[in-house]
Design a protein around this motif. Structure first.
Motif, PDB file in Angstrom:
ATOM      1  N   VAL A  71      18.578  36.267  53.654  1.00  0.00           N
ATOM      2  CA  VAL A  71      19.764  35.757  52.967  1.00  0.00           C
ATOM      3  C   VAL A  71      19.827  34.247  53.095  1.00  0.00           C
ATOM      4  O   VAL A  71      20.120  33.524  52.133  1.00  0.00           O
ATOM      5  N   SER A  72      19.570  33.731  54.290  1.00  0.00           N
ATOM      6  CA  SER A  72      19.602  32.277  54.488  1.00  0.00           C
ATOM      7  C   SER A  72      18.574  31.586  53.607  1.00  0.00           C
ATOM      8  O   SER A  72      18.844  30.548  52.976  1.00  0.00           O
ATOM      9  N   ARG A  73      17.358  32.166  53.545  1.00  0.00           N
ATOM     10  CA  ARG A  73      16.313  31.580  52.697  1.00  0.00           C
ATOM     11  C   ARG A  73      16.730  31.611  51.218  1.00  0.00           C
ATOM     12  O   ARG A  73      16.502  30.660  50.478  1.00  0.00           O
ATOM     13  N   LEU A  74      17.328  32.725  50.792  1.00  0.00           N
ATOM     14  CA  LEU A  74      17.736  32.844  49.388  1.00  0.00           C
ATOM     15  C   LEU A  74      18.837  31.846  49.052  1.00  0.00           C
ATOM     16  O   LEU A  74      18.851  31.262  47.965  1.00  0.00           O
ATOM     17  N   ALA A  87      27.195  36.737  49.368  1.00  0.00           N
ATOM     18  CA  ALA A  87      28.233  36.737  50.406  1.00  0.00           C
ATOM     19  C   ALA A  87      28.255  38.058  51.141  1.00  0.00           C
ATOM     20  O   ALA A  87      27.789  39.082  50.640  1.00  0.00           O
ATOM     21  N   ARG A  88      28.861  38.017  52.353  1.00  0.00           N
ATOM     22  CA  ARG A  88      28.997  39.240  53.158  1.00  0.00           C
ATOM     23  C   ARG A  88      30.473  39.551  53.324  1.00  0.00           C
ATOM     24  O   ARG A  88      31.275  38.676  53.631  1.00  0.00           O
ATOM     25  N   GLY A  89      30.823  40.828  53.111  1.00  0.00           N
ATOM     26  CA  GLY A  89      32.192  41.268  53.293  1.00  0.00           C
ATOM     27  C   GLY A  89      32.245  42.494  54.170  1.00  0.00           C
ATOM     28  O   GLY A  89      31.250  42.857  54.823  1.00  0.00           O
ATOM     29  N   TRP A  93      26.707  43.312  52.031  1.00  0.00           N
ATOM     30  CA  TRP A  93      26.319  42.133  51.250  1.00  0.00           C
ATOM     31  C   TRP A  93      26.541  42.382  49.751  1.00  0.00           C
ATOM     32  O   TRP A  93      26.357  43.494  49.280  1.00  0.00           O
ATOM     33  N   SER A  94      26.926  41.320  49.047  1.00  0.00           N
ATOM     34  CA  SER A  94      27.103  41.417  47.581  1.00  0.00           C
ATOM     35  C   SER A  94      26.580  40.148  46.935  1.00  0.00           C
ATOM     36  O   SER A  94      26.510  39.087  47.575  1.00  0.00           O
ATOM     37  N   LEU A  95      26.235  40.256  45.673  1.00  0.00           N
ATOM     38  CA  LEU A  95      25.709  39.128  44.899  1.00  0.00           C
ATOM     39  C   LEU A  95      26.531  38.998  43.617  1.00  0.00           C
ATOM     40  O   LEU A  95      26.586  39.930  42.807  1.00  0.00           O
TER      41      LEU A  95
END
Length: 932
Positions: A71-74, A87-89, A93-95
């Motif tokens: 996720v950090s790389r993306l 984002a994370r909720g 995770w969701s996009l």
């Protein structure tokens, strides 16, 4: 700085873009992570599900940490504009990103909705746009994880492919559908709908043999590979194909709203008005667009209404011509007493000069046709109960400037407004008060003037326009000033010629303009300067003046009397040149020409009735067959009666010809007593004829007498009159006319009992008509011959009636086609096909009644017997016939008229239409088209 949108494409190998830039996602695992989040469509995905998507059955020791690293790389790859999308909720995770899946599904839904709503032309671009998004196998990175999503998308693509082919068929492009369906059936050979569409497309492309081969191929494929028979839809299509069902050819309904032609220029503004118009016509069946002249009411109506019947009332001067104008717009052959059973939208344009009669007509239209809606444009309300008014005000300042900018750019290639143009454009729009017509005309002058000059010139020439308050302005005066300014800028020669064009009603051709002194160079100049509108989509091209411009020219023509006289002379010449073609192979063309110029014919006759009644008498009498076949019976009688009263001293032949025309028109109207009176008057007026034309006219009168006497049952007198007509035609060399009295004589001989002799004569008349291309005459002879066989050999009669129908359809004569179909019902009763006969009777008489056509004179005893036969049927049979007949088109009625196995075949020689070949004839194949 604009936020760039993050877009993910998964209909094929995964692609991620921020704006227009492609994002490098790295290796296969971050790609799987993104694909899994896209498949969730913005919903959160748990770490367990993401672990399954990214690693399958071999997850790492700490999947949560590995996911966080990806996720950090993306986020770094997405950049500052897209990092927040991932984002994370609480649920995982969701996009948040746009996707081609959503675009694909939305486009398919739009296309399918348009297709279901009967708008295949709108469905095609949506479906094609959806299919263009497909780049390969969806979610290829996710293996089995996205299996259900991939299957659903693949199925939707298959549906979109089939719906695209269905839309192509619906718009009439069967060859294109064939091209798309051939690879489609190879790609998925067990989808039966693709085969159905392919077979239908082949059939409609006149490739019936290939359609049958495709039927055999799919039947064998399903049996060999799956061990099943075709489904019910394919089996039904197979039966209809083998029976050559006429409905497979997608015959259009008899009355369908046409697509309105729209101007090619950009339509500016009116967003609020279009939305209000949609709501208003949903809530009310009558909406009137009201506003000053030139405000754009007509343009708004045309842009809003995709499919509608359009009646241009600016060309209608007399209230008595209103019903005829509406009937013409609805595609009717004759003006009916009442307009019943019509559906769709009727646009009545420019009602202001006929407010009361239009209001009365609209009330009747809406009462008699519950499925009809009316959109009117006018400078004032119609004053009808239930009317919804929608004001069309001048354009707001911003839209007026946009319109000016667009039109100026059209006449100045490459021009874009600079900083120095902003103030002059705004001043120009304000000076012209946002009236679209004034803006259009002003912009056209920007070809020769700078924007600042244009604004200054308008300010100098139209001070009242700029200063008048909105609502208190006289729009007519404003537009007249605008037109005056536009006309003043014309070169002197063009201006002089332009001012003479006002007498034309309903437009004109280059030939018509030449009659008033104009030529191609002048007309091109006037079109270029936007004072004349050109329609180049028809041949020959037609031109017209906007109504306000016509009014200006009429008021400023230095010799209006001479211009009107020149126009009337052109009308007389047009009739004299065109009417002879009504007699031969080009009669259908002549009818079309005269129908196209009907407003001009009316204007020319109106002038001559006042200025030269003798000339009006000659022209109206020459138009006899046009009045008859064009469905203008009432109007023809009115003109002929006025001319006869106005020219009592006209030459005998002219009066006799006019009286003969009156007799023919009264025949169509069913007043046989008046037919006799007018024929007697015509013979008396003619006296002892001299010259070929006089003898031919006497022959025509005897021919009419023969038909009338046969109707009365006086066959001896009918035969005598017909023989005299035949002899007169022979002495004058009028071969085209000789066929008609031969047919009348043949019918009279049959009535006398000389059936064989009468049939031989009718056969001879048919052969002569075929050799010379006299289409209508051949149709009459075939029809009369068919009637002689109705009781003796109904099958032979049906074959002959198909021949007659072929002739009459080529001549655009609907009333005679319906008369033939009525006699066809007699034949069907004769061979025991009671249900089909009853359906045909109901359909034919209903169709005739809706179009104001009287069928009883076609054969009074037979028509009366038909009505009695129908009344005597069981209630259930009549009810079923009524239900089947309600929606039948003329094409479908003709399809009901079929043969049995062994049928009479048209030979064209010897026995003529009544001969036999002894070969089998398919019941769904009409006789070969013959003659004109």
């Amino acid at each position: 700085m604009l936020q760039r949108v993050l877009t993910c494409r998964v209909l094929g190998p995964l692609e991620v873009l921020t704006g227009d830039d492609r994002v490098d996602l790295g290796g296969p695992r971050p790609r799987r992570l993104v694909a899994a989040l896209v498949a969730a469509r913005g919903e959160p995905v748990t770490e367990d599900r993401l672990t399954e998507a990214v690693w399958g059955d071999a997850p790492p020791a700490n999947p949560a940490a590995s996911l966080a690293a990806y996720v950090s790389r993306l986020r770094r790859a997405f950049g500052s504009s897209g990092a927040g999308a991932l984002a994370r909720g609480a649920g995982g995770w969701s996009l948040a990103a746009a996707s081609d899946v959503a675009d694909f599904e939305a486009a398919v839904a739009r296309g399918r909705e348009a297709l279901r709503a009967g708008r295949p032309g709108d469905a095609l671009p949506a479906l094609r746009a959806a299919l263009r998004l497909w780049r390969g196998r969806p979610y290829p990175e996710l293996e089995e994880y996205a299996g259900p999503d991939r299957a659903a998308l693949t199925e939707l693509r298959s549906v979109a492919t089939e719906e695209t082919a269905a839309a192509l068929l619906a718009v009439g492009d069967a060859p294109a559908a064939v091209r798309e369906l051939h690879p489609a059936v190879r790609e998925e050979p067990y989808r039966e709908r693709r085969w159905e569409l392919l077979i239908l497309a082949l059939y409609r492309s006149a490739r019936q043999g290939e359609a049958l081969s495709a039927l055999r191929e799919v039947r064998a494929l399903l049996a060999d590979d799956l061990g099943v028979d075709p489904g019910p839809e394919l089996q039904s299509l197979e039966r209809r194909l083998l029976a050559q069902d006429p409905a497979l050819l997608l015959a259009p309904p008899s009355v369908r709203p046409p697509s309105l032609p729209r101007p090619l220029s950009r339509f500016v503004g009116r967003t609020a008005e279009r939305a209000l118009l949609t709501t208003a016509l949903r809530e009310s069946r009558l909406v009137t667009l009201v506003g000053p002249g030139g405000a754009g009411k007509t343009r708004l109506a045309v842009e809003w209404a995709a499919d509608a019947f359009l009646v241009r009332l600016a060309d209608v001067r007399s209230p008595g011509n209103l019903p005829s104008a509406v009937a013409t717009a609805l595609g009717l052959v004759e003006t009916p007493p009442r307009f019943t059973g019509f559906r769709g939208l009727l646009v009545l344009d420019n009602c202001e000069h006929l407010i009361e009669p239009v209001g009365d007509l609209v009330l009747a239209l809406l009462a008699d046709s519950p499925g009809l809606r009316v959109l009117a444009t006018s400078r004032e309300a119609l004053g009808v109960d239930g009317e919804r008014l929608l004001p069309v005000d001048p354009l707001p300042r911003a839209d007026a400037v946009t319109l000016l900018t667009d039109r100026i750019a059209a006449v100045r290639p490459g021009w874009r407004p600079g900083a120095g143009d902003v103030a002059p454009l705004d001043r120009l729009a304000a000076s012209l008060d946002g009236i679209p017509l004034a803006l259009e005309l002003a912009a056209a002058r920007a070809r020769v003037l700078g924007i600042e000059e244009l604004a200054d010139l308008v300010g100098e020439r139209f001070p009242a326009l700029g200063r008048s308050p909105r609502g208190g302005l006289s729009p007519h005066a404003t537009l007249e000033a605008t037109v005056a300014w536009s006309v003043d800028l014309l070169p002197p020669r063009d201006r002089r010629l332009f001012l003479r064009l006002w007498p034309f009603e309903g437009g004109f051709t280059l030939e018509g303009a030449a009659a008033l002194g104009s030529d191609l160079a002048a007309l091109s100049s006037l079109v270029t300067r936007s004072v004349v509108v050109a329609d180049t989509t028809v041949t020959p091209a037609r031109y017209r003046l906007l109504e306000m411009i016509r009014a200006y020219c009429r008021d400023h023509d230095p010799d209006a009397v001479a211009s009107r006289a020149a126009h009337a002379a052109w009308v007389r010449g047009l009739v004299a040149r065109t009417v002879p073609e009504l007699r031969g192979a080009r009669s259908a063309w002549a009818i079309r020409v005269l129908n196209r110029e009907l407003p001009n014919l009316r204007a020319g006759l109106l002038h001559d009735l006042a200025a030269d009644p003798g000339a009006a008498l000659r022209t109206a009498a020459l138009l006899e067959w046009f009045w008859l076949r064009g469905g203008h019976t009432v109007e023809g009688l009115q003109v002929l009666t006025a001319a006869l009263e106005g020219a009592p001293g006209a030459p005998p032949e002219d009066r006799a010809r006019a009286l003969s025309a009156c007799a023919a028109l009264h025949w169509i109207g069913g007043d046989l007593a008046e037919v006799r009176r007018r024929l007697d008057e015509a013979v008396g007026a003619l006296g002892e004829p001299s010259g070929d034309e006089g003898h031919r006219l006497l022959g025509q009168l005897r021919y009419y007498e023969a038909l009338l006497l046969s109707t009365d049952g006086d066959f001896d007198s009918a035969a005598a009159a017909a023989r005299e007509a035949v002899a007169l035609a022979a002495t004058t060399g009028a071969a085209w006319f000789g066929v008609l009295p031969q047919a009348a004589l043949g019918a009279a001989l049959i009535g006398q009992g000389d059936v064989a002799g009468g049939r031989r004569l009718l056969d001879t008349a048919i052969g002569e008509a075929r050799r010379a291309g006299y289409g209508w005459s051949g149709g009459l002879a075939s029809h009369l011959l068919a009637r002689s066989w109705l009781s003796e050999d109904p099958d032979r009669a049906i074959a002959l009636l198909h021949d007659a129908i072929t002739w009459f359809r080529a001549e655009d004569d609907l009333s005679e086609v319906l008369a033939c179909l009525a006699h066809g019902a007699v034949a069907l009763f004769g061979i025991g096909r009671t249900g089909t006969a009853a359906t045909l009777v109901v359909a034919v008489f209903g169709h005739a009644a809706r179009r104001g056509i009287r069928l009883d004179n076609a054969d009074p005893p037979a028509m009366a017997a038909l009505r009695s036969r129908l009344a005597a049927l069981d209630d259930d049979v009549r009810a079923e016939a009524q239900a089947r007949a309600e929606t039948l088109t003329v094409e479908e009625m003709i399809g009901l008229l079929s043969w049995r196995a062994e049928q009479p075949q048209h030979t064209g020689t010897g026995q003529g239409a009544g001969g036999y070949r002894g070969t089998r004839r398919s019941s769904s194949v009409a006789p070969a088209r013959s003659g004109g």
